[in-house]
Write an enzyme that holds these catalytic residues in place. Structure first.
Site, PDB file in Angstrom:
ATOM      1  N   TYR A   1      -0.024  -2.464   5.400  1.00  0.00           N
ATOM      2  CA  TYR A   1       0.132  -1.113   5.941  1.00  0.00           C
ATOM      3  C   TYR A   1       1.209  -0.334   5.195  1.00  0.00           C
ATOM      4  O   TYR A   1       0.988   0.814   4.793  1.00  0.00           O
ATOM      5  CB  TYR A   1       0.479  -1.138   7.435  1.00  0.00           C
ATOM      6  CG  TYR A   1       1.007   0.211   7.873  1.00  0.00           C
ATOM      7  CD1 TYR A   1       0.134   1.279   8.063  1.00  0.00           C
ATOM      8  CD2 TYR A   1       2.372   0.449   7.992  1.00  0.00           C
ATOM      9  CE1 TYR A   1       0.604   2.544   8.390  1.00  0.00           C
ATOM     10  CE2 TYR A   1       2.859   1.698   8.317  1.00  0.00           C
ATOM     11  CZ  TYR A   1       1.967   2.737   8.518  1.00  0.00           C
ATOM     12  OH  TYR A   1       2.436   3.986   8.814  1.00  0.00           O
TER      13      TYR A   1
ATOM     14  N   GLU B   1       9.197   4.243   6.643  1.00  0.00           N
ATOM     15  CA  GLU B   1       8.090   3.395   7.081  1.00  0.00           C
ATOM     16  C   GLU B   1       8.587   2.041   7.564  1.00  0.00           C
ATOM     17  O   GLU B   1       8.054   1.490   8.535  1.00  0.00           O
ATOM     18  CB  GLU B   1       7.078   3.218   5.945  1.00  0.00           C
ATOM     19  CG  GLU B   1       6.252   4.458   5.651  1.00  0.00           C
ATOM     20  CD  GLU B   1       5.378   4.885   6.818  1.00  0.00           C
ATOM     21  OE1 GLU B   1       5.076   4.047   7.679  1.00  0.00           O
ATOM     22  OE2 GLU B   1       4.992   6.061   6.874  1.00  0.00           O
TER      23      GLU B   1
ATOM     24  N   ASP C   1      -1.921   3.118  11.218  1.00  0.00           N
ATOM     25  CA  ASP C   1      -0.906   2.703  12.176  1.00  0.00           C
ATOM     26  C   ASP C   1      -1.495   2.788  13.580  1.00  0.00           C
ATOM     27  O   ASP C   1      -2.709   2.977  13.748  1.00  0.00           O
ATOM     28  CB  ASP C   1       0.355   3.552  12.043  1.00  0.00           C
ATOM     29  CG  ASP C   1       0.157   4.997  12.487  1.00  0.00           C
ATOM     30  OD1 ASP C   1      -0.989   5.398  12.776  1.00  0.00           O
ATOM     31  OD2 ASP C   1       1.161   5.738  12.557  1.00  0.00           O
TER      32      ASP C   1
END
Length: 357
Positions: free
Chosen positions: A127, A44, A145
């Site tokens: 996020y 990520e 995203d």
């Protein structure tokens, strides 16, 4: 129109999930194999502002060198920065190292399994915290995203342009996220945006949510999400000096930790300014020759650097510089813009190859 069904999306994902090196497939999840939080976190962070295709090789290289979080935490920072070279957005590499150290020091090498605990770690924003929590720990967090933004904006035909519409997209994503299999759901949303609900020519006929999509019904899915007009990107100018020792070593220095390309290596040069390249003295007297210009585009500006080169024998480096062995140039922490500069001056590639899948 029927409401979008999490079950319908998960059924689609069970058949069409992308095979990614950091992902546990739906089949393996059913066999009880759990995602590795270290792999999820690493992927990520790498995927921020970067494509899956660009990340795969870097991800595999990192795993080979540092197969666990404790191994990464113990690694010298310069080695981590060097391994990151070419992936861009170098503050991510500094934060990656700081986060690994924090988890090793304060959490016994194990990631927290809550949104709050994850968000408190260096370099992990809302996020990334949501993605790790959902995918690694099955926390029903809304993971949004760029792909998910596009899916939700079209699903609900949201007219407000990005970035103003982001809070509404997060709210709607939260209403869609199920209590069961939230990690697979998050990855299914990403896959749907990446493979079906694409920016151009979305394959609406193949979408499991086609009957629930208001933009498809209206016929304007490709126009969503709306975006504000981008400001014109300014151009900055500078000068770079490539000094070559008799054995092919290149003179470099390290940039300050804070700011653009923080902590990375560069050849000596001027500041980068709009209008014209500023006057700056060469690092020392030598037979400097102009070898051309290179161009590079950053997020907020375009850069043009005039490149000057000189062969300088075996002289000692200035106090703020050091010689980088020619064989190490391709493997050290040279950002892409500096690789272009070295290539322009030497006529040889300063790029290393990455494994591919």
């Amino acid at each position: 129109m029927p409401a979008p069904s999490a079950t319908a999306l998960l059924d689609w994902y069970d058949v069409h999930a992308r095979r990614l090196p950091w992902r546990v497939s739906p089949e393996d999840r059913k066999l009880g194999i759990l995602p590795d939080p270290y792999r999820i976190w690493l992927s990520e962070v790498m995927l921020q502002q970067t494509t899956v295709a660009a990340v795969k090789g870097y991800f595999l290289d990192f795993l080979e060198r540092w197969p666990s979080l404790p191994a990464l935490a113990a690694a010298p920072r310069d080695e981590v920065m060097a391994a990151w070279a070419g992936l861009g957005y170098y503050s991510r590499a500094r934060n990656l190292k700081a986060c690994a150290e924090a988890v090793a020091r304060h959490h016994d090498g194990r990631f927290p399994d809550t949104l709050e605990g994850l968000a408190a770690l260096p370099g992990i924003g809302p996020y990334t915290a949501a993605a790790i929590a959902a995918i690694a720990f099955d926390v029903p967090a809304a993971v949004v995203d760029g792909n998910v933004e596009r899916v939700v904006a079209r699903l609900f035909a949201l007219e407000t342009p990005l970035p103003d519409v982001k809070p509404e997209i997060r709210r709607l994503t939260a209403t869609l996220t199920p209590q069961k299999r939230p990690g697979d759901f998050a990855q299914a949303m990403m896959d749907l945006g990446a493979t079906i609900c694409t920016p151009k020519r979305p394959a609406c006929a193949l979408c499991p949510w086609s009957e629930s999509c208001l933009a498809r019904q209206r016929g304007d899915a490709e126009t969503l999400p709306r975006r504000k007009a981008k400001a014109e990107r300014p151009t900055r100018y500078g000068i770079s000096f490539v000094a070559r020792r008799h054995d092919g070593a290149i003179l470099v220095r390290r940039r300050p930790d804070k700011g653009l390309l923080g902590g990375m290596l560069e050849v000596p040069g001027s500041d980068w300014r709009e209008g014209a390249a500023p006057e700056v003295a060469a690092p020392f007297q030598a037979g400097w020759k102009s070898v051309g210009e290179i161009e590079h585009t950053f997020t907020h500006f375009h850069l043009i650097l005039s490149v000057k080169a000189a062969d300088v024998g075996d002289r000692p480096p200035p106090d703020d510089c050091f010689w980088l062995d020619a064989a190490a140039v391709a493997g050290e922490a040279l950002p892409t813009v500096m690789r272009k500069v070295v290539e322009a001056a030497t006529g040889r590639s300063a790029r290393r190859t990455r494994r591919s899948l």
